[in-house]
Design a protein around this motif. Structure first.
Motif, PDB file in Angstrom:
ATOM      1  N   MET A   1      38.354  26.748  44.887  1.00  0.00           N
ATOM      2  CA  MET A   1      38.558  27.883  45.788  1.00  0.00           C
ATOM      3  C   MET A   1      37.202  28.368  46.280  1.00  0.00           C
ATOM      4  O   MET A   1      36.282  28.586  45.487  1.00  0.00           O
ATOM      5  N   GLY A   2      37.108  28.531  47.583  1.00  0.00           N
ATOM      6  CA  GLY A   2      35.858  29.026  48.147  1.00  0.00           C
ATOM      7  C   GLY A   2      35.810  30.541  48.109  1.00  0.00           C
ATOM      8  O   GLY A   2      36.844  31.206  48.283  1.00  0.00           O
TER       9      GLY A   2
ATOM     10  N   ASN B   1      29.800  40.672  41.545  1.00  0.00           N
ATOM     11  CA  ASN B   1      30.422  41.165  40.321  1.00  0.00           C
ATOM     12  C   ASN B   1      31.632  42.047  40.628  1.00  0.00           C
ATOM     13  O   ASN B   1      32.674  41.966  39.968  1.00  0.00           O
ATOM     14  N   VAL B   2      31.485  42.926  41.655  1.00  0.00           N
ATOM     15  CA  VAL B   2      32.589  43.817  42.040  1.00  0.00           C
ATOM     16  C   VAL B   2      33.781  42.999  42.516  1.00  0.00           C
ATOM     17  O   VAL B   2      34.926  43.239  42.123  1.00  0.00           O
ATOM     18  N   LEU B   3      33.524  42.018  43.383  1.00  0.00           N
ATOM     19  CA  LEU B   3      34.613  41.209  43.917  1.00  0.00           C
ATOM     20  C   LEU B   3      35.224  40.298  42.855  1.00  0.00           C
ATOM     21  O   LEU B   3      36.412  39.981  42.910  1.00  0.00           O
TER      22      LEU B   3
ATOM     23  N   VAL C   1      41.090  30.599  48.682  1.00  0.00           N
ATOM     24  CA  VAL C   1      39.944  31.508  48.805  1.00  0.00           C
ATOM     25  C   VAL C   1      40.022  32.543  47.693  1.00  0.00           C
ATOM     26  O   VAL C   1      41.095  33.087  47.409  1.00  0.00           O
ATOM     27  N   LYS C   2      38.890  32.824  47.071  1.00  0.00           N
ATOM     28  CA  LYS C   2      38.828  33.829  46.016  1.00  0.00           C
ATOM     29  C   LYS C   2      37.878  34.947  46.424  1.00  0.00           C
ATOM     30  O   LYS C   2      37.190  34.867  47.437  1.00  0.00           O
ATOM     31  N   MET C   3      37.866  36.016  45.626  1.00  0.00           N
ATOM     32  CA  MET C   3      36.949  37.145  45.831  1.00  0.00           C
ATOM     33  C   MET C   3      37.128  37.759  47.227  1.00  0.00           C
ATOM     34  O   MET C   3      36.180  38.115  47.915  1.00  0.00           O
TER      35      MET C   3
ATOM     36  N   SER D   1      40.667  39.758  45.552  1.00  0.00           N
ATOM     37  CA  SER D   1      41.962  39.086  45.545  1.00  0.00           C
ATOM     38  C   SER D   1      41.781  37.584  45.713  1.00  0.00           C
ATOM     39  O   SER D   1      40.699  37.103  46.033  1.00  0.00           O
ATOM     40  N   CYS D   2      42.883  36.856  45.507  1.00  0.00           N
ATOM     41  CA  CYS D   2      42.861  35.400  45.660  1.00  0.00           C
ATOM     42  C   CYS D   2      44.018  34.959  46.551  1.00  0.00           C
ATOM     43  O   CYS D   2      45.129  35.501  46.470  1.00  0.00           O
TER      44      CYS D   2
END
Length: 358
Positions: free
Chosen positions: A116-117, A7-9, A43-45, A14-15
């Protein structure tokens, strides 16, 4: 990862949008790498802070190319856009892309979500190791040392080519170390560790005790913050470890030599050296054993430097002595090295002792 971290990420992470990458490209961020498929978009989170993004193209014959990458200090909620350039087999950054298109990508980032992973935090051990390895590196330091959008180059500097010689001779290694293009590490020569116009006595004193040079760098470059200096030591080491960059290696060696040769500064500021030993132990712990033995310990460089450091610790500096003893124990367990006790009086040539294990 646990739901609270997710939830925080999701809110603050960032992405990295990584567009048009060819299938079977090796793609990595920090300690994690994958062979990507045709649907991969990034990449996400990504936790805010410093990260190293790298990739390596694979030929039709299945041969892996040279690893290329860039460092970036991600701010909270930042969206970074990169696009594959098939002609150069490298990335276009945002300065090379249509700014309106980049802005549309950022506004519609949710459209890419399924491709996005998430940044891997399960198990968290790899990210924890990465944070410890880079905890003093600031965004400003990355911009100063790597002004080409954080890119780590393996190309020789044009300036060095023009000035000749192309390479900086490292006599301790007996090898030539190239200065790569776009690398702006702080320039200093540990062999010239005395002030301009120094008297003969001063030259002798500050050649043996390099505290003047360390203090000059702290004042002139690092705003009297040893943690900023340690950040450059960390960045130099990570350039070597993650990007096989030998400008980073040369800079790291210079700093280790410098800070292991400063008895006067050690007496006045022991906390600097406690923090330095922490940084050094974390770095050595990240080295594969063959890497350590073949590169970092060639000509007993690390051994000689640590002997100098240990011998300069004063008896009353109990905290510093305890920290150095912890490092000695680590080296014994990790690399089967036995550094001498601080009160041992043996020649440099006789140490460290390699303990043969059955």
């Amino acid at each position: 990862m646990d739901q609270e971290t997710a939830n925080v990420l999701f809110e603050k992470g960032s992405c990295l949008l990584f567009l048009n990458a060819p299938p079977n490209l090796e793609f990595g961020i920090d300690y994690n790498a994958w062979t990507i498929g045709p649907l991969f978009k990034g990449v996400k989170m990504i936790p805010p802070g410093l990260h190293f993004v790298y990739f390596s193209a694979t030929s039709k014959e299945g041969v892996q190319g040279i690893r290329t990458g860039f460092f970036h200090y991600f701010e909270s909620k930042e969206i970074l856009v990169r696009e594959w350039n098939p002609q150069t087999e490298d990335l276009r950054d945002e300065t090379e892309l249509d700014p309106d298109q980049v802005e549309r990508y950022k506004i519609n980032i949710r459209d890419f979500d399924r491709n996005m992973g998430p940044y891997p935090l399960d198990p968290p051990i790899f990210y924890d190791r990465w944070r410890k390895l880079t905890n003093y590196i600031t965004s400003g330091l990355v911009r100063r040392v790597l002004p080409n959008n954080g890119k780590v180059s393996h190309l020789p500097s044009q300036t060095m080519q023009e000035e000749d010689p192309l390479t900086v001779k490292d006599k301790r290694l007996g090898k030539s170390v190239e200065k790569e293009e776009g690398m702006e590490f702080t320039l200093f020569d540990v062999r010239q560790s005395f002030p301009e116009g120094a008297t003969g006595d001063e030259v002798t004193r500050w050649s043996l005790d390099k505290s003047w040079l360390a203090r000059d760098l702290l004042r002139r470059v690092y705003g009297n913050s040893h943690k900023v200096m340690l950040g450059e030591i960390q960045l130099a080491f990570v350039c070597l470890l993650m990007a096989q960059n030998f400008s980073g290696f040369n800079q790291w060696k210079q700093f280790v030599h410098l800070l292991c040769s400063c008895p006067d500064l050690m007496e006045s500021d022991p906390n600097l050296f406690i923090d330095f030993i922490d940084v050094l132990q974390i770095q050595l712990d990240e080295c594969p054993e063959d890497f350590f033995r073949d590169i970092l310990s060639e000509n007993n460089f690390v051994a000689h430097m640590l002997q100098n450091l240990g011998r300069d610790i004063l008896p009353q500096q109990e905290g510093l002595k305890a920290r150095f003893d912890k490092l000695r124990l680590f080296l014994s367990h990790r690399f089967k090295w036995d550094l001498p006790e601080l009160d041992d009086d043996e020649d440099d040539e006789d140490a460290p002792v390699v303990v043969e294990m059955d």
